[in-house]
Design a protein around this motif. Structure first.
Motif, PDB file in Angstrom:
ATOM      1  N   TRP A 189      -3.073  14.603   0.089  1.00 20.66           N
ATOM      2  CA  TRP A 189      -3.507  14.677  -1.125  1.00 20.66           C
ATOM      3  C   TRP A 189      -3.612  13.455  -1.746  1.00 20.66           C
ATOM      4  O   TRP A 189      -4.636  13.098  -2.112  1.00 20.66           O
ATOM      5  N   THR A 190      -2.333  13.239  -2.198  1.00 14.38           N
ATOM      6  CA  THR A 190      -2.369  11.393  -2.190  1.00 14.38           C
ATOM      7  C   THR A 190      -3.748  10.923  -2.086  1.00 14.38           C
ATOM      8  O   THR A 190      -4.506  10.067  -2.516  1.00 14.38           O
ATOM      9  N   LEU A 191      -3.451  10.638  -0.746  1.00 10.28           N
ATOM     10  CA  LEU A 191      -4.489  10.148  -0.519  1.00 10.28           C
ATOM     11  C   LEU A 191      -5.699   9.604  -1.050  1.00 10.28           C
ATOM     12  O   LEU A 191      -6.613   8.888  -1.158  1.00 10.28           O
ATOM     13  N   ALA A 192      -6.572  11.265  -0.786  1.00 15.92           N
ATOM     14  CA  ALA A 192      -7.279  11.276  -1.469  1.00 15.92           C
ATOM     15  C   ALA A 192      -7.796  11.146  -2.478  1.00 15.92           C
ATOM     16  O   ALA A 192      -8.640  10.754  -3.227  1.00 15.92           O
ATOM     17  N   ASP A 193      -7.044  11.528  -3.722  1.00 19.02           N
ATOM     18  CA  ASP A 193      -6.749  10.840  -4.542  1.00 19.02           C
ATOM     19  C   ASP A 193      -6.864   9.702  -5.177  1.00 19.02           C
ATOM     20  O   ASP A 193      -7.684   9.328  -5.971  1.00 19.02           O
ATOM     21  N   LEU A 194      -6.682   8.533  -4.756  1.00 17.60           N
ATOM     22  CA  LEU A 194      -6.549   7.132  -4.168  1.00 17.60           C
ATOM     23  C   LEU A 194      -7.984   6.537  -3.803  1.00 17.60           C
ATOM     24  O   LEU A 194      -7.983   6.198  -4.695  1.00 17.60           O
ATOM     25  N   ALA A 195      -8.622   7.689  -3.136  1.00 21.56           N
ATOM     26  CA  ALA A 195      -9.930   7.260  -3.296  1.00 21.56           C
ATOM     27  C   ALA A 195     -11.284   8.061  -3.573  1.00 21.56           C
ATOM     28  O   ALA A 195     -11.873   7.703  -3.270  1.00 21.56           O
ATOM     29  N   GLY A 196     -10.922   8.686  -3.993  1.00 18.94           N
ATOM     30  CA  GLY A 196     -11.328   9.350  -5.206  1.00 18.94           C
ATOM     31  C   GLY A 196     -12.007  10.405  -4.604  1.00 18.94           C
ATOM     32  O   GLY A 196     -13.309  11.466  -5.193  1.00 18.94           O
ATOM     33  N   LYS A 197     -12.103  11.167  -3.717  1.00 18.27           N
ATOM     34  CA  LYS A 197     -12.497  12.484  -2.800  1.00 18.27           C
ATOM     35  C   LYS A 197     -11.592  13.962  -3.186  1.00 18.27           C
ATOM     36  O   LYS A 197     -10.733  14.141  -3.776  1.00 18.27           O
ATOM     37  N   ARG A 211      -2.176   5.538 -11.939  1.00 14.59           N
ATOM     38  CA  ARG A 211      -3.045   6.284 -13.101  1.00 14.59           C
ATOM     39  C   ARG A 211      -4.436   7.314 -12.929  1.00 14.59           C
ATOM     40  O   ARG A 211      -4.189   8.745 -13.130  1.00 14.59           O
ATOM     41  N   GLU A 212      -4.953   6.531 -13.101  1.00 18.95           N
ATOM     42  CA  GLU A 212      -6.282   7.604 -11.612  1.00 18.95           C
ATOM     43  C   GLU A 212      -6.570   8.250 -11.188  1.00 18.95           C
ATOM     44  O   GLU A 212      -7.269   9.685 -10.770  1.00 18.95           O
ATOM     45  N   ALA A 213      -5.466   8.530 -10.064  1.00 22.10           N
ATOM     46  CA  ALA A 213      -5.462   9.298  -8.502  1.00 22.10           C
ATOM     47  C   ALA A 213      -4.213  10.568  -9.700  1.00 22.10           C
ATOM     48  O   ALA A 213      -4.647  11.664  -9.304  1.00 22.10           O
ATOM     49  N   ARG A 214      -3.299  10.276 -10.238  1.00 22.77           N
ATOM     50  CA  ARG A 214      -2.013  10.941 -10.732  1.00 22.77           C
ATOM     51  C   ARG A 214      -3.308  12.040 -11.741  1.00 22.77           C
ATOM     52  O   ARG A 214      -3.039  13.753 -12.310  1.00 22.77           O
ATOM     53  N   LEU A 215      -4.609  11.937 -12.908  1.00 19.45           N
ATOM     54  CA  LEU A 215      -5.100  12.293 -13.347  1.00 19.45           C
ATOM     55  C   LEU A 215      -5.954  12.893 -12.630  1.00 19.45           C
ATOM     56  O   LEU A 215      -6.636  13.942 -12.923  1.00 19.45           O
ATOM     57  N   ARG A 216      -6.991  13.184 -11.409  1.00 22.57           N
ATOM     58  CA  ARG A 216      -7.177  13.756 -10.003  1.00 22.57           C
ATOM     59  C   ARG A 216      -6.163  15.013  -9.960  1.00 22.57           C
ATOM     60  O   ARG A 216      -6.490  16.438  -9.754  1.00 22.57           O
ATOM     61  N   ARG A 259       2.218  19.074 -11.361  1.00 24.14           N
ATOM     62  CA  ARG A 259       1.901  17.640 -12.356  1.00 24.14           C
ATOM     63  C   ARG A 259       1.968  17.001 -10.587  1.00 24.14           C
ATOM     64  O   ARG A 259       0.863  15.815 -10.516  1.00 24.14           O
ATOM     65  N   THR A 260       2.385  16.501  -9.732  1.00 25.09           N
ATOM     66  CA  THR A 260       2.291  15.850  -8.569  1.00 25.09           C
ATOM     67  C   THR A 260       2.314  16.327  -7.713  1.00 25.09           C
ATOM     68  O   THR A 260       2.630  17.663  -7.331  1.00 25.09           O
ATOM     69  N   ARG A 285       0.877  -1.119   0.383  1.00 22.50           N
ATOM     70  CA  ARG A 285       0.157  -0.297   0.137  1.00 22.50           C
ATOM     71  C   ARG A 285       0.523   1.412  -0.005  1.00 22.50           C
ATOM     72  O   ARG A 285       0.473   2.343  -0.477  1.00 22.50           O
ATOM     73  N   ALA A 286       1.810   1.110   0.726  1.00 21.25           N
ATOM     74  CA  ALA A 286       3.342   2.330   1.008  1.00 21.25           C
ATOM     75  C   ALA A 286       3.819   2.504  -0.800  1.00 21.25           C
ATOM     76  O   ALA A 286       3.813   3.669  -0.894  1.00 21.25           O
ATOM     77  N   LEU A 287       3.678   1.649  -1.339  1.00 22.99           N
ATOM     78  CA  LEU A 287       4.329   1.426  -2.621  1.00 22.99           C
ATOM     79  C   LEU A 287       3.212   2.413  -3.478  1.00 22.99           C
ATOM     80  O   LEU A 287       3.720   2.933  -4.330  1.00 22.99           O
ATOM     81  N   GLU A 288       2.606   1.798  -3.251  1.00 19.00           N
ATOM     82  CA  GLU A 288       1.161   2.112  -4.638  1.00 19.00           C
ATOM     83  C   GLU A 288       0.901   3.841  -3.661  1.00 19.00           C
ATOM     84  O   GLU A 288       1.337   4.942  -5.004  1.00 19.00           O
ATOM     85  N   ILE A 289       1.200   3.955  -2.842  1.00 22.27           N
ATOM     86  CA  ILE A 289       0.869   5.902  -2.770  1.00 22.27           C
ATOM     87  C   ILE A 289       2.114   6.495  -2.861  1.00 22.27           C
ATOM     88  O   ILE A 289       2.172   7.579  -3.123  1.00 22.27           O
ATOM     89  N   CYS A 290       3.583   5.693  -3.038  1.00 19.03           N
ATOM     90  CA  CYS A 290       4.490   6.986  -3.331  1.00 19.03           C
ATOM     91  C   CYS A 290       4.621   6.555  -5.273  1.00 19.03           C
ATOM     92  O   CYS A 290       4.662   7.497  -5.412  1.00 19.03           O
ATOM     93  N   ALA A 291       3.824   5.399  -5.851  1.00 16.30           N
ATOM     94  CA  ALA A 291       4.016   5.930  -6.984  1.00 16.30           C
ATOM     95  C   ALA A 291       3.166   7.304  -7.613  1.00 16.30           C
ATOM     96  O   ALA A 291       2.597   7.962  -8.166  1.00 16.30           O
ATOM     97  N   ALA A 292       1.863   6.826  -6.997  1.00 17.09           N
ATOM     98  CA  ALA A 292       0.454   8.215  -7.355  1.00 17.09           C
ATOM     99  C   ALA A 292       1.135   9.809  -6.679  1.00 17.09           C
ATOM    100  O   ALA A 292       0.459  10.345  -7.484  1.00 17.09           O
TER     101      ALA A 292
END
Length: 601
Positions: A573-581, A511-516, A527-528, A297-304
């Motif tokens: 903010w990254t956690l919110a992007d991953l959650a779609g908030k 990718r979806e989180a980066r788009l948000r 950009r991030t 999960r930490a790796l996913e947050i790191c990449a997003a």
């Protein structure tokens, strides 16, 4: 006898300066004299140029030859001036027309038999040459042609040897010439020889005088890119922003003919050759890591969000395994970022011949015996980029981090804040870009034996503190997430197998989180989430007072620094992007704070 002039490019770091090469063949004691602040390698050019001309069956002037490199105040280093010096001498001696060598830029090292050998830094050199006018011609060795053709609006002439080039100049045109196949193109299409029909010697895909559709690229197409690229992850233009330009070259985009190389979204299509340029193994996947759900999960947050990560745990728990799979979660580099990374790798000589452009984020993992100069860059005469610059727009993984010398680790502090590194030497200063994701992995003690479940660790608390103390407080303060990676039991390993996801699945969420994030940051240079500066975090992107409450209490107690507060907000903010908030609430800020403190969120 007369004075002939031509042009070349001097590189300082990844920045090029136009150099005018003048040659005067006149009366006096026979010999050749180089002036204009040449280094030792350039001073040796007189012998290479003389042998190349004689062995190419051109007369060597029996007169005093003076070669001047202007401006004299700019240091000139390396052998890429060989071809320009030879052409200036041939022009002054009347072998080639003086007007024919005045306008083009000549880059390349000469072999003693007259062959043109490839040189480093062709891409940044051609980028600098492109700024000198609208109709620029650059003559490069055939092996560097694919790299040079990445620059739009530049006529690229791949030359195999000196004699062939002189024949073209005497004829007043640059016809197609055969050259070795440099291998597969970045877009995955098979490379073909330069001598085949249907190509042009221009980077823009148009035929030059005397050419029959001959390009300077091995795949027969213009360099990858498209006009007016927006720099967005989804390929759409931002509101109020007509299109991004590259920080390296200042061009809005590359040729439209290369859309196939980047697809419809502006991202390149991967090919096996790219893994050579990025250090990423093509056979790794996140599903290989079992028993570490929190670390995944930490790796996913790191990449997003491009956040830094520290993993602490005993050996065999998967720290290196996790770090090696982080590149599989990152999207392809955008056009301007790909040009930046390619320019750096070209200067460093790390660009494979069969991959003229780096499309994937680099993964750099230096050994713990690396010096500070190897990490941040350096060199006595020629300053080369270090690991932090080679990892630009990618990942710098430092395995066994406490084994690195403390001063080497502390040298990362300034690049982590500024995104660039300045190397100062007596001859001057060179600035390299260095915006990367830092991933640290460490054992809890020198013996690395477990302390629980009957482990054999005999390290005292003092030894453990001294070992981890090599990671200084200011460095750890710049790490966004700190994760403990513990050993898993057989039952935990078996239970976690049903929750393991592939890299493709996780990368889709990234990718979806980066788009948000891209939509939220539209109209800004960021950009991030990791790039948002402190001022914007506490004004436009400040979470609500309720969401800030967990962090303000830690600020009051002294367990959270002001810098740490900024990094917690970015992760939130990254956690919110991953959650779609739309905005982070107290759940996201509490989880981000726990990750910064090294607790289980």
């Amino acid at each position: 006898m007369a004075v002939a002039r031509t042009r070349s490019v001097a590189l300082v770091g990844v920045t090029g300066s136009c150099v005018e090469v003048e040659a005067d063949v006149g009366n006096g004691l026979a010999g050749i004299h180089l002036i204009g602040l040449p280094d030792a390698a350039l001073s040796e050019a007189r012998e290479r140029v003389r042998s190349a001309l004689v062995n190419s069956h051109f007369p060597w002037p029996d007169a005093r030859i003076t070669v001047s490199l202007f401006p004299a105040s700019v240091p000139k280093r390396g052998s890429q001036f060989d071809l320009a010096i030879a052409m200036a001498i041939l022009g002054a001696a009347g072998v080639v027309p003086v007007a024919g060598v005045a306008a083009p830029f000549f880059l390349g090292e000469l072999g003693l038999d007259g062959r043109l050998r490839p040189v480093r830094g062709v891409l940044p050199s051609v980028l600098s040459a492109a700024k000198q006018g609208d109709d620029v011609t650059v003559v490069v060795p055939a092996a560097n042609a694919a790299e040079a053709a990445l620059v739009p609006g530049v006529r690229v002439v791949p030359a195999p040897d000196l004699r062939r080039l002189v024949e073209w100049l005497r004829a007043g045109e640059f016809p197609p010439c055969p050259s070795p196949d440099p291998g597969p193109s970045p877009s995955g299409y098979p490379g073909e020889g330069f001598g085949e029909s249907g190509r042009t010697g221009r980077a823009d895909g148009r035929a030059g005088p005397g050419e029959s559709g001959h390009t300077g690229r091995a795949d027969g197409r213009a360099g990858p890119g498209e006009s007016g690229h927006t720099g967005r992850a989804d390929g759409r233009a931002r509101s109020g922003e007509p299109g991004r330009t590259s920080p390296v070259d200042g061009h809005a985009g590359l040729d439209a003919e290369a859309r196939a190389a980047f697809g419809q979204t502006g991202h390149p299509q991967p090919s096996p050759a790219l893994h050579m340029a990025t250090g990423v193994r093509p056979d790794v996947d996140l599903s290989d890591v079992v028993g570490q759900p929190m670390a995944r999960r930490a790796l996913e947050i790191c990449a997003a969000g491009n956040h830094n990560l520290w993993m602490l745990g005993p050996p065999g728990t998967g720290k290196t395994l996790l770090a090696e799979r982080l590149p599989t979660l990152l999207p392809d580099l955008e056009l301007d970022h790909a040009l930046e990374v390619t320019a750096i790798h070209s200067v460093a000589g790390a660009l494979p011949p069969d991959s003229p452009m780096v499309f994937r984020p680099p993964f750099i993992s230096p050994h713990h015996t690396a010096t500070a100069a190897a990490i941040v860059g350096g060199g006595s005469s020629v300053v080369r980029p270090g690991a932090v610059s080679l990892a630009h727009r990618g990942i710098l993984f430092m395995d066994e981090a406490p084994e690195f010398p403390s001063h080497v680790l502390d040298s990362l502090r300034q690049p982590l804040e500024s995104g660039q590194v300045t190397v100062s030497r007596s001859a001057g200063s060179v600035t390299f870009p260095a915006r990367f994701i830092l991933v640290l992995a460490a054992n809890p003690c020198p013996c690395a034996q477990p302390r629980d479940k009957g482990g054999g660790c005999q390290c005292s608390p003092k030894v453990r503190r001294r070992y981890l103390g090599r990671l200084s407080g200011p460095l750890l303060d710049r790490i966004d997430m700190k994760v403990t990676v513990a050993r898993s039991s057989r039952r935990e390993l078996m239970a976690d197998r049903q929750f393991v996801e592939t890299s493709e699945t996780v990368a889709a969420r990234v990718r979806e989180a980066r788009l948000r994030a891209a939509e939220r940051l539209a109209g800004t240079p960021w950009r991030t989430n990791a790039e948002i500066p402190s001022a914007a975090l506490h004004s436009r992107f400040r979470p609500s007072d309720a969401a800030m409450k967990p962090m303000t209490s830690c600020l009051d107690s002294g367990s959270l620094s002001a810098r740490g507060l900024d990094r917690v907000v970015r992760v939130a903010w990254t956690l919110a992007d991953l959650a779609g908030k739309a905005r982070p609430d107290e759940n996201e800020t509490s989880a981000a704070l726990a990750l910064w403190l090294g607790l289980d969120p």
